[in-house]
Design a protein around this motif. Structure first.
Motif, PDB file in Angstrom:
ATOM      1  N   ASP A   1       0.828  -1.210   0.000  1.00 48.14           N
ATOM      2  CA  ASP A   1       0.000   0.000   0.000  1.00 48.14           C
ATOM      3  C   ASP A   1       0.865   1.265   0.000  1.00 48.14           C
ATOM      4  O   ASP A   1       0.411   2.331  -0.418  1.00 48.14           O
ATOM      5  CB  ASP A   1      -0.972   0.011   1.180  1.00 48.14           C
TER       6      ASP A   1
ATOM      7  N   PRO B   1      -0.077   2.614  -3.729  1.00 51.03           N
ATOM      8  CA  PRO B   1      -1.274   2.889  -2.923  1.00 51.03           C
ATOM      9  C   PRO B   1      -2.568   2.509  -3.638  1.00 51.03           C
ATOM     10  O   PRO B   1      -2.743   2.837  -4.815  1.00 51.03           O
ATOM     11  CB  PRO B   1      -1.201   4.407  -2.700  1.00 51.03           C
ATOM     12  N   ALA B   2      -3.415   1.813  -2.929  1.00 53.59           N
ATOM     13  CA  ALA B   2      -4.776   1.457  -3.377  1.00 53.59           C
ATOM     14  C   ALA B   2      -4.814   0.434  -4.502  1.00 53.59           C
ATOM     15  O   ALA B   2      -5.884  -0.009  -4.900  1.00 53.59           O
ATOM     16  CB  ALA B   2      -5.582   2.700  -3.787  1.00 53.59           C
TER      17      ALA B   2
ATOM     18  N   ILE C   1     -10.264   6.962   7.701  1.00 53.70           N
ATOM     19  CA  ILE C   1      -9.511   7.556   6.594  1.00 53.70           C
ATOM     20  C   ILE C   1      -9.114   8.972   7.012  1.00 53.70           C
ATOM     21  O   ILE C   1      -9.979   9.789   7.319  1.00 53.70           O
ATOM     22  CB  ILE C   1     -10.347   7.630   5.296  1.00 53.70           C
TER      23      ILE C   1
ATOM     24  N   TYR D   1      -6.336   4.320   7.007  1.00 51.75           N
ATOM     25  CA  TYR D   1      -5.737   4.700   5.731  1.00 51.75           C
ATOM     26  C   TYR D   1      -5.562   6.209   5.670  1.00 51.75           C
ATOM     27  O   TYR D   1      -6.234   6.954   6.377  1.00 51.75           O
ATOM     28  CB  TYR D   1      -6.639   4.286   4.555  1.00 51.75           C
ATOM     29  N   CYS D   2      -4.665   6.625   4.768  1.00 48.58           N
ATOM     30  CA  CYS D   2      -4.571   8.038   4.413  1.00 48.58           C
ATOM     31  C   CYS D   2      -5.165   8.201   3.027  1.00 48.58           C
ATOM     32  O   CYS D   2      -5.231   7.242   2.252  1.00 48.58           O
ATOM     33  CB  CYS D   2      -3.111   8.489   4.322  1.00 48.58           C
ATOM     34  N   ALA D   3      -5.573   9.415   2.696  1.00 49.52           N
ATOM     35  CA  ALA D   3      -5.960   9.729   1.320  1.00 49.52           C
ATOM     36  C   ALA D   3      -5.607  11.185   1.087  1.00 49.52           C
ATOM     37  O   ALA D   3      -5.605  11.985   2.031  1.00 49.52           O
ATOM     38  CB  ALA D   3      -7.450   9.494   1.104  1.00 49.52           C
TER      39      ALA D   3
ATOM     40  N   GLU E   1      -1.079   9.945  -3.662  1.00 52.36           N
ATOM     41  CA  GLU E   1      -1.779   8.667  -3.629  1.00 52.36           C
ATOM     42  C   GLU E   1      -1.629   8.013  -2.244  1.00 52.36           C
ATOM     43  O   GLU E   1      -0.577   8.164  -1.630  1.00 52.36           O
ATOM     44  CB  GLU E   1      -1.201   7.741  -4.695  1.00 52.36           C
ATOM     45  N   PRO E   2      -2.623   7.261  -1.798  1.00 46.14           N
ATOM     46  CA  PRO E   2      -3.886   7.007  -2.469  1.00 46.14           C
ATOM     47  C   PRO E   2      -4.727   8.288  -2.576  1.00 46.14           C
ATOM     48  O   PRO E   2      -4.746   9.092  -1.652  1.00 46.14           O
ATOM     49  CB  PRO E   2      -4.586   5.979  -1.578  1.00 46.14           C
TER      50      PRO E   2
ATOM     51  N   VAL F   1      -9.232   5.653  -2.502  1.00 45.89           N
ATOM     52  CA  VAL F   1      -9.103   5.108  -1.149  1.00 45.89           C
ATOM     53  C   VAL F   1     -10.244   4.178  -0.742  1.00 45.89           C
ATOM     54  O   VAL F   1     -10.033   3.192  -0.034  1.00 45.89           O
ATOM     55  CB  VAL F   1      -8.891   6.234  -0.109  1.00 45.89           C
TER      56      VAL F   1
END
Ligand code: SF4
Lengths: 210, 274
Positions: free
Chosen positions: A94, A98-99, B10, B43-45, B50-51, B56
């Motif tokens: 990730d 990422p994603a 997030i 998660y990060c966004a 990215e993400p 995300v």
């Protein structure tokens, strides 16, 4: 209980999955070793361990330059990363891409909604509102250079410029979602912000020279 | 905060295509929250990295999702960009069997005052606050953001505690100008805290140049410029000047992110069944 994504990824690995973008994954005794795919047989590399190390490895290229687009084909070489378990492997991937695991699984399950470039640009506001003015011809040229696999971005493009109007400025492979069994494809279901920012430049330059 | 093993968090940051350090605090806070195991997934966004905000949600497996903007104030990004890109319809969005809960930005939380006080004390250890002028520095010309409003609110809150002899707002590009810090400050000690979410050109170079503790690098400023925070105090214009890194790098931001989740639950408990 294993999550759907971890499950799907474990199945992909069990089926011989080894490559994601420029990364090679080698299952070893006590975990996994990641490296640049061109470094697999090298021994003169720096050894790292733990998913957090992936953050820096992914963040800068060979020359220490920042990589805002993680799927740009400039992942640095000369390292290997040991990860203790599938959870660490997933977190490291990730950081590198990422994603991309999640997008891949959504696509596998038929749940990935693609968005045309026109729809992406139509949604923009503020300083990017002007990108709506890009012509189809300008968009083709821009994508042909900015998104190209060789030197631009490794993702496969799944979106058209507009419904019924595909991107024609790149070779057919750029739009294929199928990949060899050992390779997990990197998928672009919608133009990224870097491309939107580039579209702004294209429009502004054309306006300035008009 | 009670653990939420079946929920995802997030954290949304602005990110940057040129500043490698822009996303660092957001990633750091996410790693810290993940380490604590409060959420099942963290998660990060980012808007510019990215993400992305468009990617995300494909990473998330939980059906109960909290979104916390790592922004210093409400404004264009929290009101327009984030809701649009995540396709949110309000504080609570129900879609495809998922519930997305959109929390307030970190900078809005009352604990920001405490974090600023902590950073100010840390950067000038042993320096008596009653002989110190404290500046909270904002950008100032960001038309769509309310960061100046938030900075003013924090200055009022800190001043009300009566700890520092003086607490002042200053901006890079509008009055009161940080470049004239010595004219605005009456005390022998001066502490400067940038009211930004991450370090970058503003905190590494622009503000130091305006303060007179650095010279322009002509675009060569980079992560090595963290050096600027390591030479306190600067003896300048007859004062002792202490310069802190951006408030958003404070590790306690992780707690504030969690508190914004708790605050969301407190406000929306009646309308959302978890
Ligand atoms: S739009 Fe997609 S393919 Fe093009 S550079 Fe961005 S992520 Fe890569």
């Amino acid at each position: 209980m294993m999550s759907h994504l971890s499950q799907a990824f474990a199945e992909w690995m069990a089926g011989g999955g080894r490559e994601i973008g420029e990364i090679h994954i080698e299952p070893v005794e006590g975990g996994f070793v990641l490296s640049h795919r061109d470094d697999v047989s090298r021994t003169d590399v720096m050894a790292f361990s733990g998913a957090e190390a992936a953050r820096d490895l992914a963040h800068f290229d060979e020359h220490g330059k920042f990589r805002p687009l993680k799927t740009a084909p400039n992942l640095r070489r000369g390292w290997k990363l040991h990860l203790a378990d599938p959870g660490e492997l997933r977190r490291a991937l990730d950081y590198f891409y990422p994603a991309m695991l999640g997008v891949w699984l959504s696509q596998q399950r038929g749940r990935l909604v693609t968005v045309s470039l026109r729809d992406t640009l139509a949604r923009q506001t503020g300083m990017y509102a002007v990108t709506k003015k890009i012509t189809d011809a300008q968009a083709q040229t821009m994508i042909g250079s900015f998104c190209r696999t060789d030197g631009g971005c490794l993702k496969r493009i799944l979106w058209p410029i507009a419904p019924g109007e595909p991107v024609t400025s790149l070779p057919a492979e750029k739009f294929q979602t199928e990949a060899p069994a050992d390779t997990l494809p990197l998928l672009c279901h919608e133009a990224c912000n870097l491309l939107v920012a580039r579209a702004r430049q294209v429009v502004k330059r054309a306006e300035a020279s008009a | 905060m009670t653990a939420k093993p079946h929920s995802a968090l997030i954290i949304v940051g602005h990110g940057s295509t040129v500043n490698a350090d822009s996303s660092a605090p957001t990633f750091d806070h996410a790693a810290e929250i993940a380490r604590r195991g409060v959420f099942g997934e963290v998660y990060c966004a980012f808007w510019k990295e990215e993400p992305s905000l468009r990617q995300v949600l494909h990473m998330v497996e939980a059906n109960d999702i909290y979104v916390v903007p790592n922004f210093i104030s409400e404004g264009y990004f929290t009101r327009t960009v984030i809701p649009r890109e995540l396709e949110l319809s309000g504080p609570v969005t129900q879609r495809d069997g998922r519930t997305i809960k959109y929390c307030e930005p970190v900078g809005n939380h009352p604990r920001m005052t405490e974090l600023l006080l902590r950073r100010a004390a840390e950067v000038a250890p042993g320096v008596p606050p009653e002989k110190t002028s404290l500046f909270i520095v904002g950008h100032g010309t960001d038309l769509n953001e309310n960061s100046a409003v938030a900075a003013k609110r924090e200055v009022q809150n800190i001043a009300a505690r009566g700890v520092y002899a003086e607490v002042l707002n200053a901006y890079m590009e509008e009055d009161p100008l940080i470049a004239k810090w010595d004219e605005h400050a009456a005390q022998p000690n001066v502490v400067i805290v940038p009211f930004f979410i991450s370090d970058g050109l503003h905190s590494y170079e622009d503000i130091p140049v305006l303060l007179g503790i650095a010279t322009e690098s002509g675009g060569a400023a980079s992560a090595t410029d963290k050096e600027i925070f390591r030479h306190n105090p600067y003896q300048l214009r007859g004062r002792s000047l202490y310069y802190a890194s951006s408030i958003g790098t404070e590790p306690l931001f992780a707690d504030v992110i969690l508190e914004q989740v708790a605050a969301f639950d407190a406000v929306h408990a009646a309308t959302v069944s978890a």
